[in-house]
Motif scaffolding. Structure first.
Motif, short mmCIF file in Angstrom:
data_model
loop_
_atom_site.label_atom_id
_atom_site.label_comp_id
_atom_site.label_asym_id
_atom_site.label_seq_id
_atom_site.Cartn_x
_atom_site.Cartn_y
_atom_site.Cartn_z
N ARG A 135 -14.22 -2.01 -22.48
CA ARG A 135 -15.52 -1.32 -22.37
C ARG A 135 -15.51 -0.34 -21.21
NH1 ARG A 135 -20.23 -1.66 -19.68
NH2 ARG A 135 -22.16 -1.25 -20.86
N ASP A 185 -26.34 -2.37 -17.01
CA ASP A 185 -24.91 -2.13 -17.16
C ASP A 185 -24.16 -2.88 -16.06
OD1 ASP A 185 -22.83 -0.01 -18.51
OD2 ASP A 185 -22.33 -0.44 -16.43
N ARG A 235 -14.19 -6.61 -21.18
CA ARG A 235 -14.80 -5.81 -20.11
C ARG A 235 -13.92 -4.62 -19.75
NH1 ARG A 235 -16.16 -6.86 -13.69
NH2 ARG A 235 -16.51 -4.64 -13.35
N ARG A 242 -16.14 3.61 -21.50
CA ARG A 242 -17.25 4.18 -20.74
C ARG A 242 -16.79 5.28 -19.80
NH1 ARG A 242 -19.69 2.84 -15.78
NH2 ARG A 242 -21.96 3.05 -15.72
#
Length: 282
Positions: free
Chosen positions: A265, A11, A262, A269
């Motif tokens: 995401r 990750d 990014r 997350r």
């Protein structure tokens, strides 16, 4: 305080959060499965890390003002590019305090970083050379004598092996003292080398790219277009495209898309979006 840590990450957020002495905005620029291996060792006056990465990527890195940092490629055929300059094995980058810079890789990469307490580096330089060693006003590429860089890389690799295979030995104060002394001595030997000048337009392009990142960080408009970005920076699209290709390996439009992905995401997350707003976020 002494500490060691060796981990493999799949990750990106976990990886960049684990790197000490730096803030990193990283985007992967090639499809594939990303992983990174990070080994870190903290000694009383020195911190070192070794990184292996699986995919090409571009990163904007902000170093801590509290430390003096030195970076270098670890692989023979280096794919690391610092501020548009491709680094070779045997090069080291002597960073300025709190330096902001772009670093990209053109493929799988291995690189290392050593950060040192400024007072200890100055004192060690004075003891060994008669002159205090201080960070330069801007980052410099050095090519140390072959024996000096070979010794530094050998000691760096030995310290990384301790992290992986002999972490309990790092509890021994004699081992810690000897390792730190040898690393500092080898580092001073490398930092007293002549620097290589790579200033052909780089400083002007660096200022444009710093402004580029500042505008992106300050803007709440994630859908900003390249023309809007150029207007805010005060450069032409042609100039920005040339700078991005040099420093990031991709054009500004491609970088903006990857950066948005990014950030989206990261928001998902972190749980910043409910199921009803996922489509809106996308």
């Amino acid at each position: 305080m002494t500490a060691s840590d060796g981990r493999t990450f799949t990750d990106i957020e976990d990886f960049v959060d684990a790197v000490r002495d730096a803030r990193i905005m990283l985007v992967v620029t090639s499809p594939g499965v990303f992983w990174a291996r990070l080994a870190q060792l903290t000694l009383p006056h020195l911190h070192l890390l070794a990184v292996s990465e699986s995919l090409p990527r571009a990163a904007y890195i902000a170093l801590s003002p509290e430390q003096v940092c030195v970076g270098f490629p670890l692989q023979v055929d280096s794919s690391s590019v610092w501020c548009g300059v491709r680094l070779q094995r045997g090069h080291i980058v002597f960073h300025s305090r709190a330096e902001h810079f772009h670093q990209r890789t053109n493929g799988p990469a291995e690189w290392g970083l050593i950060s040192v307490d400024p007072q200890r580096l100055a004192a060690t330089g004075l003891a060994l050379t008669g002159q205090e060693l201080v960070a330069p006003p801007s980052g410099r590429i050095l090519r140390p004598a072959r024996r000096d860089i070979a010794r530094l890389l050998r000691l760096h690799a030995a310290a990384v092996r301790f992290v992986d295979k002999h972490p309990k030995l790092l509890l021994d104060p004699d081992v810690i003292r000897g390792m730190q002394h040898d690393l500092l001595e080898a580092l001073v030997g490398c930092l007293t080398s002549e620097f290589e000048s790579h200033s052909d337009g780089r400083e002007g392009h660096q200022r444009i790219m710093d402004r580029f990142e500042q505008v992106l960080a300050a803007s709440s408009d994630l859908l900003m277009t390249v023309p809007q970005l150029c207007t805010n920076i005060g450069v032409s699209e042609r100039t920005l495209r040339a700078c991005c290709t040099e420093f990031l390996g991709i054009g500004p439009g491609g970088y903006l898309r990857l950066r948005r992905l990014r950030l989206a995401r990261f928001a998902l997350r972190a749980g910043r979006s409910t199921s009803g707003s996922v489509a809106e976020l996308a």
